[in-house]
Design an enzyme around this catalytic site. Structure first.
Site, PDB file in Angstrom:
ATOM      1  N   ASP A  71       0.863  -1.186   0.000  1.00 52.19           N
ATOM      2  CA  ASP A  71       0.000   0.000   0.000  1.00 52.19           C
ATOM      3  C   ASP A  71       0.900   1.237   0.000  1.00 52.19           C
ATOM      4  O   ASP A  71       1.801   1.367   0.830  1.00 52.19           O
ATOM      5  CB  ASP A  71      -0.906  -0.015   1.240  1.00 52.19           C
ATOM      6  CG  ASP A  71      -2.012   1.030   1.183  1.00 52.19           C
ATOM      7  OD1 ASP A  71      -3.174   0.662   1.419  1.00 52.19           O
ATOM      8  OD2 ASP A  71      -1.719   2.204   0.916  1.00 52.19           O
TER       9      ASP A  71
ATOM     10  N   ASP B 108      -4.176   2.245  -4.845  1.00 48.97           N
ATOM     11  CA  ASP B 108      -2.788   2.228  -4.344  1.00 48.97           C
ATOM     12  C   ASP B 108      -2.481   0.994  -3.509  1.00 48.97           C
ATOM     13  O   ASP B 108      -1.620   1.009  -2.655  1.00 48.97           O
ATOM     14  CB  ASP B 108      -2.506   3.506  -3.543  1.00 48.97           C
ATOM     15  CG  ASP B 108      -3.058   3.447  -2.136  1.00 48.97           C
ATOM     16  OD1 ASP B 108      -4.091   2.770  -1.932  1.00 48.97           O
ATOM     17  OD2 ASP B 108      -2.451   4.052  -1.243  1.00 48.97           O
ATOM     18  N   GLU B 109      -3.194  -0.099  -3.786  1.00 49.86           N
ATOM     19  CA  GLU B 109      -3.114  -1.246  -2.893  1.00 49.86           C
ATOM     20  C   GLU B 109      -3.134  -2.563  -3.677  1.00 49.86           C
ATOM     21  O   GLU B 109      -3.970  -2.728  -4.565  1.00 49.86           O
ATOM     22  CB  GLU B 109      -4.356  -1.161  -2.000  1.00 49.86           C
ATOM     23  CG  GLU B 109      -4.327  -1.906  -0.744  1.00 49.86           C
ATOM     24  CD  GLU B 109      -5.715  -1.835  -0.102  1.00 49.86           C
ATOM     25  OE1 GLU B 109      -5.983  -2.662   0.747  1.00 49.86           O
ATOM     26  OE2 GLU B 109      -6.528  -0.972  -0.500  1.00 49.86           O
TER      27      GLU B 109
HETATM   28  P1  TTP Z   1      -5.290   4.911   1.324  1.00 53.04           P
HETATM   29  O1  TTP Z   1      -4.225   3.922   0.970  1.00 53.04           O
HETATM   30  O2  TTP Z   1      -6.428   4.447   2.175  1.00 53.04           O
HETATM   31  O3  TTP Z   1      -4.611   6.119   2.126  1.00 53.04           O
HETATM   32  P2  TTP Z   1      -3.212   6.815   1.898  1.00 53.04           P
HETATM   33  O4  TTP Z   1      -2.412   6.131   0.845  1.00 53.04           O
HETATM   34  O5  TTP Z   1      -3.441   8.267   1.667  1.00 53.04           O
HETATM   35  O6  TTP Z   1      -2.515   6.683   3.295  1.00 53.04           O
HETATM   36  P3  TTP Z   1      -1.795   5.405   3.959  1.00 53.04           P
HETATM   37  O7  TTP Z   1      -0.372   5.811   4.152  1.00 53.04           O
HETATM   38  O8  TTP Z   1      -2.508   5.199   5.245  1.00 53.04           O
HETATM   39  O9  TTP Z   1      -1.949   4.276   3.001  1.00 53.04           O
HETATM   40  O10 TTP Z   1      -5.916   5.570   0.036  1.00 53.04           O
HETATM   41  C1  TTP Z   1      -5.154   5.829  -1.125  1.00 53.04           C
HETATM   42  C2  TTP Z   1      -5.554   7.137  -1.753  1.00 53.04           C
HETATM   43  O11 TTP Z   1      -6.936   7.111  -2.102  1.00 53.04           O
HETATM   44  C3  TTP Z   1      -5.384   8.317  -0.845  1.00 53.04           C
HETATM   45  O12 TTP Z   1      -4.083   8.900  -0.948  1.00 53.04           O
HETATM   46  C4  TTP Z   1      -6.440   9.255  -1.273  1.00 53.04           C
HETATM   47  C5  TTP Z   1      -7.504   8.397  -1.885  1.00 53.04           C
HETATM   48  N1  TTP Z   1      -8.679   8.298  -1.000  1.00 53.04           N
HETATM   49  C6  TTP Z   1      -9.806   9.060  -1.317  1.00 53.04           C
HETATM   50  O13 TTP Z   1      -9.842   9.766  -2.322  1.00 53.04           O
HETATM   51  N2  TTP Z   1     -10.900   8.992  -0.487  1.00 53.04           N
HETATM   52  C7  TTP Z   1     -10.901   8.197   0.634  1.00 53.04           C
HETATM   53  O14 TTP Z   1     -11.904   8.149   1.358  1.00 53.04           O
HETATM   54  C8  TTP Z   1      -9.718   7.412   0.925  1.00 53.04           C
HETATM   55  C9  TTP Z   1      -9.666   6.542   2.150  1.00 53.04           C
HETATM   56  C10 TTP Z   1      -8.658   7.498   0.086  1.00 53.04           C
HETATM   57 MG    MG Z   2      -2.148   4.083   0.814  1.00 53.67          MG
END
Ligand code: TTP
Ligand code: MG
Length: 387
Positions: free
Chosen positions: A12, A106-107
């Site tokens: 991720d 992103d996962e």
């Molecule tokens: P995530 O992987 O949930 O969050 P992140 O990458 O920002 O942080 P982390 O380090 O905890 O992984 O989500 C990936 C991207 O998706 C995030 O950068 C922004 C987008 N996103 C949204 O647009 N709306 C949302 O509700 C969420 C959770 C994420």
């Molecule tokens: Mg992320």
């Protein structure tokens, strides 16, 4: 013969959207940065770890975030860039991994079951992480474990910019000291309910018998009992075999009128767009297909920024159609297809900052669900029928 050892890696990207913004604007590096909507009405999409230290979280109203962290730099988000980087990481993983799933923008989950016979699974995963960071310059974390659930929780524990290996047999110990809301599906209400049963940590769950848990929490109690032991059987869905959503129509009579064909195209997009949103997916590729009366069949596809929006899809479909169609030639069949699908885990779609749009689509789709899919159509698809 014993069954092969299961290994699943979960990757991720760290504060993904913020990291992309930082690449484009290095002056943001190391700062408290928030990506999100407008200061007064918007919500936080994501934020840098520097901002998280102040309690800022995704989905929080921007107003509240700015109160918690007044010095944060607010960024609106760069349309297009997120899809580009997401694809880049996908390509690197696809070039190395035997079987992987793209779980969101992103996962990723990679199935490495049985691979320990051929190489050191941890070293392989570390190398892959290094390659992603070297090539894209984006920070990414991974968890490696014996199933998807543990791997994902391990990634969470490894962040930011780290990795964690939960060795086979260590699942229960790893979970025991973590709070119960590390399990997906344990929201505030369940969290409070469990607290009232004196269950704070995952390890506390196992102080109760399965029957006890089922009595107080129903089926969910049985689930928790299994999860707390580190048991999860969900499989990695192969991205290479990912499904697509399509719709096509063979006409009673061949059609050569451009406007009629375009109306049909819009209608089909509305159908596949509806299905896409019902499945909570985003698409990154759209195709249009035309069959002529002599059965000659042609199609054209294009890669697009990940979206669930009919407007974007209609615009792209029309461009494809115009490139594909031999003007004034009668058409026997017209079809559209959406592929490169992955889960839309977002509350809203940031690409157009269209929380409002999301609400609108939800309202339209709700009506379609209640009254049938043809109840609501774009004015253009209706106009022709009445006229
Ligand atoms: P995530 O992987 O949930 O969050 P992140 O990458 O920002 O942080 P982390 O380090 O905890 O992984 O989500 C990936 C991207 O998706 C995030 O950068 C922004 C987008 N996103 C949204 O647009 N709306 C949302 O509700 C969420 C959770 C994420
Ligand atoms: Mg992320």
């Amino acid at each position: 013969m014993s069954s092969p050892q299961r290994y699943i890696a979960h990757f991720d990207l760290d504060s993904f959207f913020v990291s992309v913004e930082m690449l484009n604007n290095p002056s943001l590096l190391g700062k408290a940065v928030i990506v999100g909507g407008s200061k007064d009405r918007g919500v936080v999409t994501t934020c840098s770890y520097e901002a998280r230290k102040f309690g800022v979280k995704s989905a929080m109203p921007m107003k509240q975030a700015m109160q918690l962290c007044p010095h944060a730099i607010l960024v609106q988000g760069t349309r297009g860039m997120y899809s580009k980087y997401s694809r880049w990481v996908t390509d690197i993983i696809a070039s190395k991994a035997p079987l992987f799933e793209k779980a969101s923008i992103d996962e990723f989950y990679i199935d490495l079951t049985g691979m320990d016979k051929f190489f050191d699974v941890l070293e392989w995963t570390k190398d892959l992480r290094k390659q992603i960071i070297d090539e894209t310059k984006l920070p990414i974390s991974f968890g490696l474990a014996t199933n998807k659930m543990i791997a994902k929780i391990a990634t969470d524990e490894a962040k930011p910019n780290g990795f964690l290996f939960v060795k086979p047999g260590m699942e229960k110990d790893f979970l025991a000291t973590l709070p119960v809301n590390k399990f997906s599906g344990v929201g505030d209400a369940t969290f409070a309910r469990l607290k009232s049963m004196n269950i704070h940590l995952i390890g506390d769950i196992l102080k109760h018998s399965e029957i006890e848990l089922e009595k107080s929490l129903g089926k969910w109690g049985t689930d928790l009992y299994l999860k707390a032991q580190g048991i999860s059987t969900s499989i990695v869905n192969n991205y290479r075999e990912a499904k697509s959503i399509s719709n096509e129509n063979t006409f009673h009579e061949n059609i050569r009128d451009e406007e009629t064909l375009l109306i049909e195209l819009v209608k089909q997009i509305e159908k596949v767009g509806f299905e896409l949103r019902q499945d909570k997916m985003l698409t990154g590729c759209i195709a249009v297909k035309i069959r002529y009366p002599d059965f000659e069949t042609t199609s054209k596809q294009t890669t697009i920024d990940y979206t669930f929006s009919d407007d974007v899809l209609i615009k792209e479909a029309k461009i494809l159609f115009k490139k594909l169609w031999r003007k004034n030639h009668p058409v026997r069949l017209l079809g559209v297809r959406l592929s490169e699908l992955h889960n839309n885990t977002f509350q809203g779609n940031l690409f157009d900052d269209h929380t409002e749009k999301t609400k609108l689509y939800k309202a339209i789709d709700d009506v379609k669900n209640r009254f049938g899919k043809t109840t609501l159509q774009k004015a253009v698809t209706v106009k022709k029928k009445e006229g």
